[in-house]
Design a protein around this motif. Sequence first.
Motif, PDB file in Angstrom:
ATOM      1  N   ALA A  14       0.825  -1.208   0.000  1.00 44.17           N
ATOM      2  CA  ALA A  14       0.000   0.000   0.000  1.00 44.17           C
ATOM      3  C   ALA A  14       0.860   1.259   0.000  1.00 44.17           C
ATOM      4  CB  ALA A  14      -0.918  -0.005   1.219  1.00 44.17           C
ATOM      5  N   GLY A  15       2.178   1.087   0.050  1.00 44.53           N
ATOM      6  CA  GLY A  15       3.078   2.234   0.079  1.00 44.53           C
ATOM      7  C   GLY A  15       3.023   2.995   1.389  1.00 44.53           C
ATOM      8  N   LEU A  16       2.710   2.272   2.466  1.00 50.32           N
ATOM      9  CA  LEU A  16       2.578   2.895   3.783  1.00 50.32           C
ATOM     10  C   LEU A  16       3.664   2.398   4.725  1.00 50.32           C
ATOM     11  CD1 LEU A  16      -1.300   2.516   4.190  1.00 50.32           C
ATOM     12  CD2 LEU A  16      -0.044   4.577   3.477  1.00 50.32           C
ATOM     13  N   LYS A  17       4.027   3.214   5.654  1.00 51.87           N
ATOM     14  CA  LYS A  17       5.044   2.846   6.643  1.00 51.87           C
ATOM     15  C   LYS A  17       4.493   1.809   7.608  1.00 51.87           C
ATOM     16  CE  LYS A  17       8.205   4.809  10.075  1.00 51.87           C
ATOM     17  NZ  LYS A  17       8.655   6.047  10.762  1.00 51.87           N
ATOM     18  N   GLU A  18       3.208   1.938   7.924  1.00 48.47           N
ATOM     19  CA  GLU A  18       2.588   1.002   8.851  1.00 48.47           C
ATOM     20  C   GLU A  18       1.085   0.951   8.602  1.00 48.47           C
ATOM     21  OE1 GLU A  18       1.844   3.813  12.742  1.00 48.47           O
ATOM     22  OE2 GLU A  18       3.833   2.924  12.472  1.00 48.47           O
ATOM     23  N   VAL A  19       0.483  -0.172   9.026  1.00 47.91           N
ATOM     24  CA  VAL A  19      -0.972  -0.310   8.971  1.00 47.91           C
ATOM     25  C   VAL A  19      -1.434  -0.933  10.282  1.00 47.91           C
ATOM     26  CG1 VAL A  19      -1.099  -0.559   6.460  1.00 47.91           C
ATOM     27  CG2 VAL A  19      -0.851  -2.602   7.892  1.00 47.91           C
ATOM     28  N   THR A  20      -2.724  -0.790  10.567  1.00 45.82           N
ATOM     29  CA  THR A  20      -3.294  -1.370  11.783  1.00 45.82           C
ATOM     30  C   THR A  20      -4.513  -2.209  11.423  1.00 45.82           C
ATOM     31  OG1 THR A  20      -4.680   0.582  12.158  1.00 45.82           O
ATOM     32  CG2 THR A  20      -2.505   0.537  13.232  1.00 45.82           C
ATOM     33  N   ALA A  21      -4.827  -3.153  12.282  1.00 45.71           N
ATOM     34  CA  ALA A  21      -5.984  -4.027  12.051  1.00 45.71           C
ATOM     35  C   ALA A  21      -7.252  -3.200  11.895  1.00 45.71           C
ATOM     36  CB  ALA A  21      -6.127  -4.998  13.210  1.00 45.71           C
ATOM     37  N   GLY A  22      -8.033  -3.512  10.873  1.00 43.97           N
ATOM     38  CA  GLY A  22      -9.273  -2.799  10.605  1.00 43.97           C
ATOM     39  C   GLY A  22      -9.129  -1.640   9.638  1.00 43.97           C
ATOM     40  N   GLN A  23      -7.903  -1.242   9.340  1.00 42.34           N
ATOM     41  CA  GLN A  23      -7.664  -0.124   8.431  1.00 42.34           C
ATOM     42  C   GLN A  23      -7.982  -0.525   6.988  1.00 42.34           C
ATOM     43  OE1 GLN A  23      -3.689   1.450   8.821  1.00 42.34           O
ATOM     44  NE2 GLN A  23      -3.828   2.717   6.980  1.00 42.34           N
ATOM     45  N   LEU A  24      -8.609   0.359   6.230  1.00 46.59           N
ATOM     46  CA  LEU A  24      -8.881   0.125   4.819  1.00 46.59           C
ATOM     47  C   LEU A  24      -7.727   0.674   3.990  1.00 46.59           C
ATOM     48  CD1 LEU A  24     -12.669   0.990   4.586  1.00 46.59           C
ATOM     49  CD2 LEU A  24     -11.626  -1.260   4.719  1.00 46.59           C
ATOM     50  N   ILE A  25      -7.184  -0.160   3.107  1.00 50.31           N
ATOM     51  CA  ILE A  25      -6.049   0.250   2.289  1.00 50.31           C
ATOM     52  C   ILE A  25      -6.286  -0.162   0.839  1.00 50.31           C
ATOM     53  CG2 ILE A  25      -4.404   0.048   4.205  1.00 50.31           C
ATOM     54  CD1 ILE A  25      -3.506  -2.629   2.885  1.00 50.31           C
ATOM     55  N   GLU A  26      -5.531   0.418  -0.055  1.00 51.96           N
ATOM     56  CA  GLU A  26      -5.506  -0.009  -1.452  1.00 51.96           C
ATOM     57  C   GLU A  26      -4.104  -0.503  -1.737  1.00 51.96           C
ATOM     58  OE1 GLU A  26      -6.811   1.513  -5.922  1.00 51.96           O
ATOM     59  OE2 GLU A  26      -7.207   2.742  -4.147  1.00 51.96           O
ATOM     60  N   ALA A  27      -3.977  -1.766  -2.090  1.00 45.67           N
ATOM     61  CA  ALA A  27      -2.664  -2.385  -2.241  1.00 45.67           C
ATOM     62  C   ALA A  27      -2.416  -2.833  -3.669  1.00 45.67           C
ATOM     63  CB  ALA A  27      -2.553  -3.590  -1.302  1.00 45.67           C
ATOM     64  N   LYS A  28      -1.169  -2.740  -4.099  1.00 43.29           N
ATOM     65  CA  LYS A  28      -0.775  -3.225  -5.417  1.00 43.29           C
ATOM     66  C   LYS A  28      -0.666  -4.742  -5.376  1.00 43.29           C
ATOM     67  CE  LYS A  28       1.678   0.959  -6.847  1.00 43.29           C
ATOM     68  NZ  LYS A  28       0.599   1.308  -7.803  1.00 43.29           N
ATOM     69  N   LEU A  29      -1.009  -5.377  -6.495  1.00 41.68           N
ATOM     70  CA  LEU A  29      -1.065  -6.835  -6.574  1.00 41.68           C
ATOM     71  C   LEU A  29       0.097  -7.387  -7.389  1.00 41.68           C
ATOM     72  CD1 LEU A  29      -4.878  -7.065  -7.384  1.00 41.68           C
ATOM     73  CD2 LEU A  29      -3.796  -7.375  -5.136  1.00 41.68           C
ATOM     74  N   ASP A  30       0.629  -8.505  -6.927  1.00 40.05           N
ATOM     75  CA  ASP A  30       1.701  -9.176  -7.653  1.00 40.05           C
ATOM     76  C   ASP A  30       1.175 -10.261  -8.578  1.00 40.05           C
ATOM     77  OD1 ASP A  30       4.155  -7.945  -6.438  1.00 40.05           O
ATOM     78  OD2 ASP A  30       3.245  -8.719  -4.612  1.00 40.05           O
ATOM     79  N   ILE A  31       0.115 -10.947  -8.152  1.00 40.37           N
ATOM     80  CA  ILE A  31      -0.475 -12.015  -8.957  1.00 40.37           C
ATOM     81  C   ILE A  31      -1.997 -11.962  -8.813  1.00 40.37           C
ATOM     82  CG2 ILE A  31      -0.773 -14.515  -9.219  1.00 40.37           C
ATOM     83  CD1 ILE A  31       1.896 -13.561 -10.295  1.00 40.37           C
ATOM     84  N   VAL A  32      -2.682 -12.114  -9.952  1.00 41.88           N
ATOM     85  CA  VAL A  32      -4.148 -12.202  -9.975  1.00 41.88           C
ATOM     86  C   VAL A  32      -4.500 -13.486 -10.726  1.00 41.88           C
ATOM     87  CG1 VAL A  32      -6.287 -11.108 -10.711  1.00 41.88           C
ATOM     88  CG2 VAL A  32      -4.345  -9.691  -9.999  1.00 41.88           C
ATOM     89  N   MET A  33      -5.228 -14.382 -10.084  1.00 42.73           N
ATOM     90  CA  MET A  33      -5.474 -15.701 -10.664  1.00 42.73           C
ATOM     91  C   MET A  33      -6.968 -16.013 -10.714  1.00 42.73           C
ATOM     92  SD  MET A  33      -6.257 -19.093  -9.731  1.00 42.73           S
ATOM     93  CE  MET A  33      -5.904 -19.146  -7.990  1.00 42.73           C
ATOM     94  N   ALA A  34      -7.385 -16.677 -11.803  1.00 40.79           N
ATOM     95  CA  ALA A  34      -8.768 -17.138 -11.930  1.00 40.79           C
ATOM     96  C   ALA A  34      -8.769 -18.514 -12.580  1.00 40.79           C
ATOM     97  CB  ALA A  34      -9.597 -16.162 -12.756  1.00 40.79           C
ATOM     98  N   ASN A  35      -9.881 -19.228 -12.410  1.00 42.87           N
ATOM     99  CA  ASN A  35      -9.989 -20.565 -12.999  1.00 42.87           C
ATOM    100  C   ASN A  35     -11.175 -20.636 -13.959  1.00 42.87           C
ATOM    101  OD1 ASN A  35     -12.386 -21.175 -11.363  1.00 42.87           O
ATOM    102  ND2 ASN A  35     -10.973 -21.385  -9.639  1.00 42.87           N
ATOM    103  N   ASP A  36     -11.527 -21.847 -14.351  1.00 48.43           N
ATOM    104  CA  ASP A  36     -12.548 -22.016 -15.383  1.00 48.43           C
ATOM    105  C   ASP A  36     -13.978 -21.846 -14.871  1.00 48.43           C
ATOM    106  OD1 ASP A  36     -11.657 -24.367 -14.025  1.00 48.43           O
ATOM    107  OD2 ASP A  36     -12.901 -25.605 -15.307  1.00 48.43           O
ATOM    108  N   ILE A  37     -14.160 -21.694 -13.571  1.00 46.96           N
ATOM    109  CA  ILE A  37     -15.478 -21.349 -13.027  1.00 46.96           C
ATOM    110  C   ILE A  37     -15.577 -19.846 -12.793  1.00 46.96           C
ATOM    111  CG2 ILE A  37     -17.015 -21.563 -11.039  1.00 46.96           C
ATOM    112  CD1 ILE A  37     -16.134 -24.402 -10.703  1.00 46.96           C
ATOM    113  N   THR A  38     -14.572 -19.296 -12.132  1.00 44.50           N
ATOM    114  CA  THR A  38     -14.623 -17.888 -11.723  1.00 44.50           C
ATOM    115  C   THR A  38     -14.190 -16.932 -12.827  1.00 44.50           C
ATOM    116  OG1 THR A  38     -12.391 -18.111 -10.787  1.00 44.50           O
ATOM    117  CG2 THR A  38     -14.259 -18.495  -9.311  1.00 44.50           C
ATOM    118  N   GLY A  39     -13.298 -17.376 -13.693  1.00 42.30           N
ATOM    119  CA  GLY A  39     -12.824 -16.509 -14.772  1.00 42.30           C
ATOM    120  C   GLY A  39     -13.919 -16.068 -15.720  1.00 42.30           C
TER     121      GLY A  39
END
Length: 421
Positions: A14-39
């Motif tokens: 999220a490009g943040l120094k720290e986060v706490t439980a319950g905090q809403l963040i927007e994070a960059k993803l390294d891998i996004v995966m789907a299969n033949d049902i969900t895709g």
Amino acid sequence: MAMTMTQKILAAHAGLKEVTAGQLIEAKLDIVMANDITGPMAKPIFEEMGSKVFDKDKVVIVPDHFTPAKDIKSAENAKAMKEFACEQCLTHYYEIGRVGIEHALLPEKGIVVAGECIIGADSHTCTYGALGAFSTGVGSTDIAAGMAIGELWFKVPSAIKFNLVGKLSPHVSGKDVILHIIGMIGVDGALYKSMEFVGEGVSSLTMDDRFTICNMAIEAGGKNGIFIVDDLARAYMQEHSVKTYTEYTPDEDAVYDEEYTIDLSAIRPTIAFPHLPGNAKTIDEVRAMEPIKIDQVVIGSCTNGRMNDMREAAAILKGHKVADHVRVMVIPATQKIYLQCITEGLAEIFIESGCTFNTPSCGPCMGGHMGVLAAGEKCVSTTNRNFVGRMGHVDSKVYLASPAVAAASAIKGVIACVEDI
């Protein structure tokens, strides 16, 4: 501020120094995966958001649930994913003959490594925490967004600490550990929490044990499961991947909602009775009951279809025959494991003992194909869920167990363990 392993990974993404439980963040993803049902469900949403994936090397499509296609609809879904992968020039698309069960395939191919932020449109995406990654399952809408923009919002989870000590006894595995834990805390005991595994006992667990434990974190309600990275995990990543990775360790004063110490040496072969993974009973409790006659055994799935699972089952089945009234399906999780079973002579053992030896697929796990249960039938399965109707008819029953218990039960025709043979 002190943070857990998961919180550190999310903060970094999220490009943040720290986060706490319950905090809403927007994070960059390294891998996004789907299969033949969900895709296929994500595809029209993706098309509304844009025409290109954010990174062709980071979007992964694995048609594994209904493949080989069991009917026209599943064939159409697989075709849609193939066309999407071709249109988007995806690096990681795995057609029949190269496919494997997604949660075994991605680590084997080196696609996922420590310190990454990974989402998959399948609830057992939490498997990759065995490598020290944050990985979690999401819905098809979130997958569409992830494929399009490479980011996703999260609520930072609080955590439960599991301090592992001791060493497992022979024929006791990671499956017994996680069934024991879920039986102890319940199917909602880790609801939207990170299950973090640390302690000197970690070093005694194989990587296959760790994949199994993290795979079933969702069955305790967990947001994710994650292991601290050690030499064994480093060796696994060095063997399978060329990607660089980052290790995160929890701060000594990190805050946990609960802490448990699990003595691995005290864990007995454990079976989850219908119809919840938390309905756990030890083999000793089972022996005190009337024998439970079974109709089917499944050895495989994203939970227990890895090489160590195959070897364990084969070692027990060798020289024995499956009980006359029991049908057994052995399903290696990937093509590599399938081939290794052949070269090591395990396939011959399975077939000579009376098992079928099937191509990699999720098939029977969710009652898709290759092992659907009829009314009144009972199955011992190394899969991860035993809900009502999970593997077929709503009047069937599924007992979750390790490959060792599954193989022993296949021989005896009733729920049993190696000690009973």
